[in-house]
Motif scaffolding. Sequence first.
Motif, mmCIF file in Angstrom:
data_model
loop_
_atom_site.group_PDB
_atom_site.id
_atom_site.type_symbol
_atom_site.label_atom_id
_atom_site.label_comp_id
_atom_site.label_asym_id
_atom_site.label_seq_id
_atom_site.Cartn_x
_atom_site.Cartn_y
_atom_site.Cartn_z
ATOM 1 N N LEU A 85 0.850 -1.184 0.000
ATOM 2 C CA LEU A 85 0.000 0.000 0.000
ATOM 3 C C LEU A 85 0.886 1.234 0.000
ATOM 4 O O LEU A 85 1.664 1.459 0.934
ATOM 5 C CB LEU A 85 -0.914 0.005 1.230
ATOM 6 C CG LEU A 85 -1.917 -1.149 1.327
ATOM 7 C CD1 LEU A 85 -2.609 -1.128 2.679
ATOM 8 C CD2 LEU A 85 -2.937 -1.096 0.203
ATOM 9 N N THR A 124 -8.055 3.108 4.180
ATOM 10 C CA THR A 124 -7.580 2.108 3.226
ATOM 11 C C THR A 124 -6.852 0.985 3.939
ATOM 12 O O THR A 124 -7.096 -0.206 3.674
ATOM 13 C CB THR A 124 -6.641 2.759 2.190
ATOM 14 O OG1 THR A 124 -7.329 3.822 1.535
ATOM 15 C CG2 THR A 124 -6.185 1.743 1.163
ATOM 16 N N CYS A 181 -1.103 -1.129 -4.539
ATOM 17 C CA CYS A 181 -2.197 -0.154 -4.608
ATOM 18 C C CYS A 181 -1.638 1.208 -4.239
ATOM 19 O O CYS A 181 -1.161 1.403 -3.113
ATOM 20 C CB CYS A 181 -3.322 -0.538 -3.649
ATOM 21 S SG CYS A 181 -4.122 -2.112 -4.026
ATOM 22 N N PRO A 223 -0.992 -7.196 3.693
ATOM 23 C CA PRO A 223 0.029 -6.168 3.455
ATOM 24 C C PRO A 223 1.417 -6.686 3.815
ATOM 25 O O PRO A 223 1.610 -7.333 4.849
ATOM 26 C CB PRO A 223 -0.390 -5.035 4.390
ATOM 27 C CG PRO A 223 -1.847 -5.256 4.652
ATOM 28 C CD PRO A 223 -2.023 -6.744 4.650
ATOM 29 N N LEU A 244 -7.553 -0.130 -3.754
ATOM 30 C CA LEU A 244 -7.761 -1.345 -2.966
ATOM 31 C C LEU A 244 -9.092 -1.991 -3.305
ATOM 32 O O LEU A 244 -9.175 -3.219 -3.479
ATOM 33 C CB LEU A 244 -7.703 -1.019 -1.471
ATOM 34 C CG LEU A 244 -8.054 -2.199 -0.547
ATOM 35 C CD1 LEU A 244 -6.985 -3.283 -0.628
ATOM 36 C CD2 LEU A 244 -8.231 -1.717 0.891
#
Length: 299
Positions: free
Chosen positions: A7, A18, A107, A31, A232
């Motif tokens: 991210l 997010t 993302c 993640p 996302l």
Amino acid sequence: MTRPIILDLTPGAQGMATLLAALQVPDHVRPVLVLFSGRATEVEVAQAHARDMLRQYGLDDVGVHAGCPGPLAGGTGHDLPAGQDGLGALHLLQAVRACPADSVSLCCSGPLTTLALALVQAPDIAAHLHGVIVNGGAFYVHGDATAVAEHNIAADPEAASVVLAAGVPVTLVPLDCTARLKADAVWMEQLEPMGRLPASVAGRVHAELAAARNGGARGSGVDVSLRAVAPLLALLSPGLFSGHLAHVDVECRGEFTRGMTVARRMGPPGVQPNALVLERLSVEAVRGVLRDLLLSACK
């Protein structure tokens, strides 16, 4: 299969939303790195909040770092900005290389500087990227940086050009697609259960979203954009979006058109698509998915 994701966020309520949403679907995504790019003081606050959030989800091993604070090029070429040590790009390429080939999705809700610098320094990481989903571009709507350019692309057109030329699968989520994706009063009311837990990570994200709305024009509760979450959500729920393949070029030189994105569906011979450009989304459905993900953090 759980997909590793990176991210690359901008600090603020939308970035925190997010990250919190991404943590609610551990069977789908995990993640492996979180980056924040923006003003140093805001990035420091966002990093501390993100580390605390990850710790509470048992993900202390996930790195949280600052991305590149300035544009890739100081004119032409791909020179490191003055004072930029490139550590954000180093953390990115290390995280990507640690994942199997064609496995990790990135993302990105802000400028593409950190990713572009990583690709310039280590082109081999492209083979590890399953896809890059980017908030960027304005094709048939007025830009939010200039009349013809969207902010994230205009902030670093050279970086966007590097990413689009790298041969990685790129999905662009332009302003055309996300203009109506906002946190309005009804949607915020649906998130009210988060506010009942002020000491939790969910409560803190709710407070930040509420503050972002109340910090609008004269504190009147102005709807705030949720487009930072769009990459996302496009990864998690692609069926809620529609678009087309195109060859996208970024204007890097024009005095009045710098940062402009131009999409060609049918280019000249030899020109192949380099991006999936998302044109539309179902606003209520997308907001519903985000609402449910955020509310699941209360359980």
